[in-house]
Structures are given as C-alpha cells and as structure tokens.
Scaffold this motif. Structure first.
Motif, PDB file in Angstrom:
ATOM      1  N   ILE A 105     -48.407  77.074  17.694  1.00 41.32           N
ATOM      2  CA  ILE A 105     -49.651  77.831  18.163  1.00 41.32           C
ATOM      3  C   ILE A 105     -50.222  77.277  19.246  1.00 41.32           C
ATOM      4  O   ILE A 105     -50.708  78.025  20.205  1.00 41.32           O
ATOM      5  N   PHE A 106     -50.094  76.059  19.720  1.00 45.88           N
ATOM      6  CA  PHE A 106     -50.508  75.602  20.986  1.00 45.88           C
ATOM      7  C   PHE A 106     -49.977  76.021  22.351  1.00 45.88           C
ATOM      8  O   PHE A 106     -50.547  76.158  23.175  1.00 45.88           O
ATOM      9  N   CYS A 107     -48.550  76.182  22.099  1.00 38.66           N
ATOM     10  CA  CYS A 107     -47.894  76.839  23.391  1.00 38.66           C
ATOM     11  C   CYS A 107     -48.340  78.312  23.293  1.00 38.66           C
ATOM     12  O   CYS A 107     -48.541  78.786  24.445  1.00 38.66           O
ATOM     13  N   LYS A 108     -48.643  78.952  22.299  1.00 37.69           N
ATOM     14  CA  LYS A 108     -48.957  80.324  22.499  1.00 37.69           C
ATOM     15  C   LYS A 108     -50.616  80.445  23.036  1.00 37.69           C
ATOM     16  O   LYS A 108     -50.750  81.200  23.610  1.00 37.69           O
ATOM     17  N   ILE A 109     -51.489  79.443  22.633  1.00 36.66           N
ATOM     18  CA  ILE A 109     -52.486  79.358  23.363  1.00 36.66           C
ATOM     19  C   ILE A 109     -52.525  78.952  24.885  1.00 36.66           C
ATOM     20  O   ILE A 109     -53.051  79.742  25.609  1.00 36.66           O
TER      21      ILE A 109
ATOM     22  N   ALA B 180     -57.750  72.657  28.119  1.00 36.19           N
ATOM     23  CA  ALA B 180     -58.670  72.224  27.028  1.00 36.19           C
ATOM     24  C   ALA B 180     -59.271  73.601  26.278  1.00 36.19           C
ATOM     25  O   ALA B 180     -59.922  74.316  27.392  1.00 36.19           O
ATOM     26  N   PHE B 181     -59.822  73.432  24.952  1.00 33.53           N
ATOM     27  CA  PHE B 181     -60.377  74.524  24.574  1.00 33.53           C
ATOM     28  C   PHE B 181     -60.912  74.087  23.404  1.00 33.53           C
ATOM     29  O   PHE B 181     -60.751  72.744  22.987  1.00 33.53           O
ATOM     30  N   ARG B 182     -62.255  74.925  22.919  1.00 38.12           N
ATOM     31  CA  ARG B 182     -62.792  74.451  21.687  1.00 38.12           C
ATOM     32  C   ARG B 182     -61.987  74.494  20.506  1.00 38.12           C
ATOM     33  O   ARG B 182     -61.412  75.658  20.198  1.00 38.12           O
ATOM     34  N   ASP B 183     -62.134  73.535  19.676  1.00 34.79           N
ATOM     35  CA  ASP B 183     -61.564  73.650  18.261  1.00 34.79           C
ATOM     36  C   ASP B 183     -62.256  74.495  17.451  1.00 34.79           C
ATOM     37  O   ASP B 183     -63.441  74.964  17.476  1.00 34.79           O
ATOM     38  N   ILE B 184     -61.419  75.302  16.552  1.00 30.41           N
ATOM     39  CA  ILE B 184     -61.575  76.608  15.755  1.00 30.41           C
ATOM     40  C   ILE B 184     -62.570  76.193  14.796  1.00 30.41           C
ATOM     41  O   ILE B 184     -63.472  76.963  14.315  1.00 30.41           O
TER      42      ILE B 184
ATOM     43  N   SER C  96     -58.414  81.825  23.196  1.00 29.93           N
ATOM     44  CA  SER C  96     -59.187  80.461  23.120  1.00 29.93           C
ATOM     45  C   SER C  96     -60.076  80.332  23.906  1.00 29.93           C
ATOM     46  O   SER C  96     -60.247  81.047  24.822  1.00 29.93           O
ATOM     47  N   ASP C  97     -61.204  79.463  23.556  1.00 29.13           N
ATOM     48  CA  ASP C  97     -62.311  79.337  24.483  1.00 29.13           C
ATOM     49  C   ASP C  97     -61.893  78.300  25.318  1.00 29.13           C
ATOM     50  O   ASP C  97     -62.233  76.908  24.914  1.00 29.13           O
ATOM     51  N   GLU C  98     -61.618  78.506  26.664  1.00 31.68           N
ATOM     52  CA  GLU C  98     -61.211  77.526  27.707  1.00 31.68           C
ATOM     53  C   GLU C  98     -62.464  76.707  28.012  1.00 31.68           C
ATOM     54  O   GLU C  98     -63.504  77.241  28.129  1.00 31.68           O
ATOM     55  N   VAL C  99     -62.171  75.337  28.263  1.00 27.13           N
ATOM     56  CA  VAL C  99     -63.280  74.484  28.814  1.00 27.13           C
ATOM     57  C   VAL C  99     -62.754  73.700  30.061  1.00 27.13           C
ATOM     58  O   VAL C  99     -63.454  73.743  30.892  1.00 27.13           O
ATOM     59  N   TYR C 100     -61.539  73.579  30.285  1.00 24.87           N
ATOM     60  CA  TYR C 100     -61.001  73.084  31.319  1.00 24.87           C
ATOM     61  C   TYR C 100     -59.312  73.273  31.154  1.00 24.87           C
ATOM     62  O   TYR C 100     -58.808  73.576  30.513  1.00 24.87           O
ATOM     63  N   GLN C 101     -59.067  73.310  32.633  1.00 23.29           N
ATOM     64  CA  GLN C 101     -57.570  73.164  32.933  1.00 23.29           C
ATOM     65  C   GLN C 101     -57.152  72.624  34.280  1.00 23.29           C
ATOM     66  O   GLN C 101     -58.040  72.769  35.084  1.00 23.29           O
TER      67      GLN C 101
ATOM     68  N   LEU D 251     -60.100  70.198  22.396  1.00 20.64           N
ATOM     69  CA  LEU D 251     -58.726  69.826  22.444  1.00 20.64           C
ATOM     70  C   LEU D 251     -58.341  69.708  23.554  1.00 20.64           C
ATOM     71  O   LEU D 251     -58.204  70.880  24.270  1.00 20.64           O
ATOM     72  N   ILE D 252     -57.620  68.762  24.178  1.00 15.73           N
ATOM     73  CA  ILE D 252     -56.912  68.905  25.444  1.00 15.73           C
ATOM     74  C   ILE D 252     -55.401  68.729  24.975  1.00 15.73           C
ATOM     75  O   ILE D 252     -55.171  67.572  24.453  1.00 15.73           O
ATOM     76  N   ILE D 253     -54.876  69.428  25.542  1.00 21.00           N
ATOM     77  CA  ILE D 253     -53.226  69.471  25.284  1.00 21.00           C
ATOM     78  C   ILE D 253     -52.560  69.486  26.564  1.00 21.00           C
ATOM     79  O   ILE D 253     -52.972  70.201  27.536  1.00 21.00           O
ATOM     80  N   PRO D 254     -51.225  69.098  26.580  1.00 25.12           N
ATOM     81  CA  PRO D 254     -50.230  69.183  27.630  1.00 25.12           C
ATOM     82  C   PRO D 254     -49.674  70.705  27.840  1.00 25.12           C
ATOM     83  O   PRO D 254     -49.826  71.336  26.721  1.00 25.12           O
ATOM     84  N   LYS D 255     -49.777  71.268  28.888  1.00 25.27           N
ATOM     85  CA  LYS D 255     -49.341  72.790  28.992  1.00 25.27           C
ATOM     86  C   LYS D 255     -47.836  72.556  28.319  1.00 25.27           C
ATOM     87  O   LYS D 255     -47.328  73.634  28.151  1.00 25.27           O
ATOM     88  N   GLU D 256     -46.986  71.610  28.601  1.00 28.06           N
ATOM     89  CA  GLU D 256     -45.821  71.484  28.083  1.00 28.06           C
ATOM     90  C   GLU D 256     -45.644  71.112  26.688  1.00 28.06           C
ATOM     91  O   GLU D 256     -46.540  70.411  26.339  1.00 28.06           O
ATOM     92  N   HIS D 257     -44.705  71.534  26.127  1.00 32.94           N
ATOM     93  CA  HIS D 257     -44.710  71.425  24.684  1.00 32.94           C
ATOM     94  C   HIS D 257     -44.026  69.815  24.652  1.00 32.94           C
ATOM     95  O   HIS D 257     -43.030  69.328  24.652  1.00 32.94           O
TER      96      HIS D 257
END
Ligand code: 5GP
Ligand code: ZN
Length: 115
Positions: free
Chosen positions: A6-10, A28-32, A17-22, A41-47
């Motif tokens: 799901i995070f790759c899909k985001i 990075a986006f707001r937790d649901i 998703s509610d973007e905060v930063y990239q 939540l800050i996530i790597p763009k790569e899985h």
C-alpha cells in the motif's frame, strides 16, 4: 514498486494521501489514523521492507529518512516543542505495513514505552 504494497501505491499516487514533504528519496504524508496531533509517516520512495534490508547502497535513503524529520518538524511547528521518531521493525516491533517508515509524532507529550 511492489504491487502488493500500500505504501508503494501511495508513492505512485494510486492511493491518495495527504502529502507533507518529498524529495528525491523520500515521501511523507499524514497517518490515516493519527496517534498524536501531528502524525506523519516518512517512507523511502523505493520499496524497502524494514531496517533488516538496509545495505550500504541504501545510505542515501537511510540518511534522507532521518534528514526529512527536522524539516517536517519545522514545517509542522513542533521543532521546539518536541516530537518522537519511531520506526517499528518486524512482528515484535509491531510493524504492520511492510514498507519501511519513520513515524513523526508531536503536538502533545506522549506516553513513553521505556518509562
Ligand atoms: P506500523 O504499525 O506499521 O509502524 O504503522 C503503520 C501506520 O500506517 C499506521 O499508523 C497506520 O495508521 C498507517 N496507515 C496504514 N494504511 C494507511 C493508508 O492507507 N494511508 C495512510 N495515510 N496511513 C496508513
Ligand atoms: Zn512498498
């Protein structure tokens, strides 16, 4: 991209998703289901599943995850009041989404699992 993630899909914009930063490396986006007034939540763009998968070639990703946190904290107005950075890894670490993510929690003093 991992088609079942799901995070790759985001990251791909397939799930809104509610973007905060990239930047080049992270999104990075707001937790649901926020656990604090500010919960990003800050996530790597790569899985990458979690820290167990980190190798030397992930240095840019690892650094970008941490470096995004103070930028987001400043943007959210919680840099001075403080915030917690949490990364859950694996079953005992209570990781539910198997795409590495750093929680940024702020806006209220939170309970601390280590007392
Ligand atoms: P974990 O327990 O794996 O560290 O945290 C996963 C987090 O992802 C949870 O806080 C949960 O609320 C959040 N989450 C799960 N699915 C979605 C989603 O589709 N969108 C957003 N914005 N957050 C999600
Ligand atoms: Zn993924």
């Amino acid at each position: 991209m991992n088609e079942d993630c799901i995070f790759c899909k985001i990251v791909a914009g397939e799930i809104p998703s509610d973007e905060v930063y990239q930047d080049e490396w992270v999104y990075a986006f707001r937790d649901i289901n926020p656990a604090a007034p500010t919960h990003v939540l800050i996530i790597p763009k790569e899985h990458v599943v979690n820290t167990n998968e980190l190798r030397d070639e992930h240095k840019d990703i690892a650094a970008a995850l941490l470096l995004a946190a103070p930028k987001i904290a400043a943007q959210e107005g919680i840099a001075e009041s403080g915030y917690r950075l949490i990364m859950n890894n694996g079953p005992d670490g209570r990781q539910e989404v198997m795409h590495m993510h750093l929680h940024v929690l702020g806006g209220a003093r939170m309970q601390h699992p280590m007392g």
